[in-house]
Design a protein around this motif. Structure first.
Motif, short mmCIF file in Angstrom:
data_model
loop_
_atom_site.label_atom_id
_atom_site.label_comp_id
_atom_site.label_asym_id
_atom_site.label_seq_id
_atom_site.Cartn_x
_atom_site.Cartn_y
_atom_site.Cartn_z
N ILE A 146 0.88 -1.18 0.00
CA ILE A 146 0.00 0.00 0.00
C ILE A 146 0.91 1.23 0.00
CG2 ILE A 146 -1.66 1.36 1.37
CD1 ILE A 146 -2.71 -1.32 2.52
N VAL A 147 0.56 2.20 -0.85
CA VAL A 147 1.29 3.48 -0.80
C VAL A 147 0.24 4.58 -0.63
CG1 VAL A 147 2.87 5.06 -1.94
CG2 VAL A 147 3.12 2.60 -2.31
N ASN A 148 0.36 5.34 0.45
CA ASN A 148 -0.55 6.46 0.69
C ASN A 148 0.08 7.75 0.17
OD1 ASN A 148 -2.51 4.92 2.13
ND2 ASN A 148 -1.15 4.89 3.90
N VAL A 149 -0.71 8.52 -0.56
CA VAL A 149 -0.21 9.82 -1.00
C VAL A 149 -0.55 10.82 0.10
CG1 VAL A 149 -0.24 11.60 -2.77
CG2 VAL A 149 -0.42 9.19 -3.43
N SER A 150 0.46 11.09 0.91
CA SER A 150 0.29 12.01 2.03
C SER A 150 0.74 13.39 1.59
CB SER A 150 1.08 11.47 3.23
OG SER A 150 0.89 12.29 4.34
N SER A 151 1.51 14.07 2.41
CA SER A 151 1.93 15.43 2.08
C SER A 151 3.04 15.85 3.04
CB SER A 151 0.73 16.37 2.26
OG SER A 151 1.15 17.70 2.37
N VAL A 152 3.79 16.84 2.64
CA VAL A 152 4.75 17.43 3.57
C VAL A 152 4.02 17.90 4.84
CG1 VAL A 152 4.58 19.73 2.53
CG2 VAL A 152 6.65 19.11 3.76
N VAL A 189 3.50 -1.17 3.94
CA VAL A 189 2.66 0.03 3.87
C VAL A 189 3.56 1.26 4.01
CG1 VAL A 189 0.62 1.21 4.79
CG2 VAL A 189 0.82 -1.28 5.02
N ASN A 190 3.57 2.09 2.98
CA ASN A 190 4.42 3.29 2.99
C ASN A 190 3.64 4.49 2.48
OD1 ASN A 190 7.25 2.35 3.73
ND2 ASN A 190 6.72 0.86 2.14
N ALA A 191 4.29 5.63 2.48
CA ALA A 191 3.63 6.85 1.99
C ALA A 191 4.64 7.71 1.25
CB ALA A 191 3.04 7.63 3.16
N VAL A 192 4.12 8.57 0.37
CA VAL A 192 4.96 9.62 -0.19
C VAL A 192 4.44 10.94 0.38
CG1 VAL A 192 5.67 8.46 -2.32
CG2 VAL A 192 3.50 9.72 -2.28
N GLY A 193 5.35 11.87 0.59
CA GLY A 193 4.99 13.17 1.16
C GLY A 193 5.45 14.30 0.25
N PRO A 194 4.65 14.57 -0.81
CA PRO A 194 5.08 15.65 -1.72
C PRO A 194 4.99 17.01 -1.06
CG PRO A 194 3.32 14.29 -2.69
CD PRO A 194 3.38 13.97 -1.23
N GLY A 195 5.82 17.93 -1.55
CA GLY A 195 5.72 19.34 -1.13
C GLY A 195 4.74 20.02 -2.06
N THR A 196 5.21 21.02 -2.79
CA THR A 196 4.32 21.75 -3.71
C THR A 196 4.41 21.13 -5.10
OG1 THR A 196 4.85 23.71 -2.43
CG2 THR A 196 3.76 24.06 -4.55
#
Ligand code: NAD
Length: 258
Positions: A146-152, A189-196
């Protein structure tokens, strides 16, 4: 990467980051269920683009499933997974990408707005994780990712965006809790934390002044591109990240270091 013939679901995948993730997965040879919320032009365009991609690659159109659901509605989520069961033999990857964001001073927030944002950004991913986990565990040799698209903003507070910051903060513990709970079942289970990122969600960036000012405030002075987020999602989903679970990979040009 090793995603050939794997089956994936990407939520909110007819625009921005989600569309790039779905495209990257299809390009790598995965079968992809593309979730969308409403029948509109974006849905039509995405379906056309992805069908062309499959035709050019000489692959069957059945490798693409367009599946409508509001991820915040339990009955619709169940229906979406039932449609995926019917089309694909199994499910190997869930990408929780769908999200909304609104700006309001916290003391002026109305209950409905708070409930809606938390429902889409946090309850939706929880519901989808539960359905995906059932399928990962049902396999003769359980596995899945699972990959969650999170955020900075799961790390850095965003004043004026309380429900968004709170929901992304919640995603952090969703990622970490499930990672620990299911590690011995070969589920990561991981996530990515994009900035802008340059997407509809950041439409203000079309104003050259805002864009320049935004860039100036990012340590690496770069606005993130949706394609770049997609590449990190692919990495976390693949065996190249087989030792990685419970982590958020920030791609924020250094914003979370402030
Ligand atoms: P976007 O608005 O293009 O994408 C959001 C997608 O989610 C849209 O396709 C929308 O239709 C879908 N969606 C919204 N509510 C839904 C629902 N109830 N059910 C199903 N789908 C729904 O914006 P984006 O920037 O591509 O956002 C994708 C994700 O990336 C979001 O989770 C967002 O929080 C996150 N993110 C974006 C940025 C950024 O700067 N753009 C930064 C960090 C994180």
């Amino acid at each position: 990467m090793d995603l050939k013939e794997k089956a994936a679901l990407v939520t909110g995948a007819t625009s921005g980051i989600g569309k790039e993730i779905a495209k990257a997965l299809l390009t790598e040879g995965a079968k992809v269920a593309v979730n969308y919320r409403s029948d509109d032009q974006k849905k039509e365009e995405t379906e056309r683009d992805f069908e062309t991609l499959l035709t050019v690659a000489g692959r069957p159109s059945s490798d693409l499933l367009m599946v409508k659901a509001d991820v915040s509605k339990p009955a619709q989520v169940q229906k979406m997974f039932a449609a995926i069961d019917k089309r694909f033999d199994s499910l190997d990857l869930l990408v929780n990408n769908a999200g909304i964001q609104s700006e309001t001073p916290s003391h002026e927030l109305e209950t409905g707005q708070v409930e809606k944002e938390i429902a889409v950004n946090l309850t939706g991913p929880i519901l989808c994780c539960c359905e995906a986990l059932k399928r990962f565990l049902k396999k003769p040799r359980p596995h899945g990712s699972i990959v969650n698209v999170s955020s900075v903003h799961e790390e850095v507070p965003k004043p004026g965006f309380l429900p968004y910051s709170v929901s992304k903060g919640g995603l952090r513990n969703l990622t970490r809790t499930l990672a620990l709970e299911y590690a011995d079942k070969n589920i990561r289970v991981n996530a990515v934390g994009p900035g802008t990122v340059d997407t509809n969600m950041n439409s203000k960036l079309s104003d050259p002044k805002v864009r320049k000012e935004t860039q100036r405030n990012i340590p690496l002075k770069r606005i993130v591109q949706a394609k770049e987020v997609a590449r990190s999602v692919l990495f976390l989903a693949s065996d190249a990240a087989r030792n990685i679970t419970g982590q958020t990979l920030f791609m924020d040009g250094g914003l979370s270091l402030y």
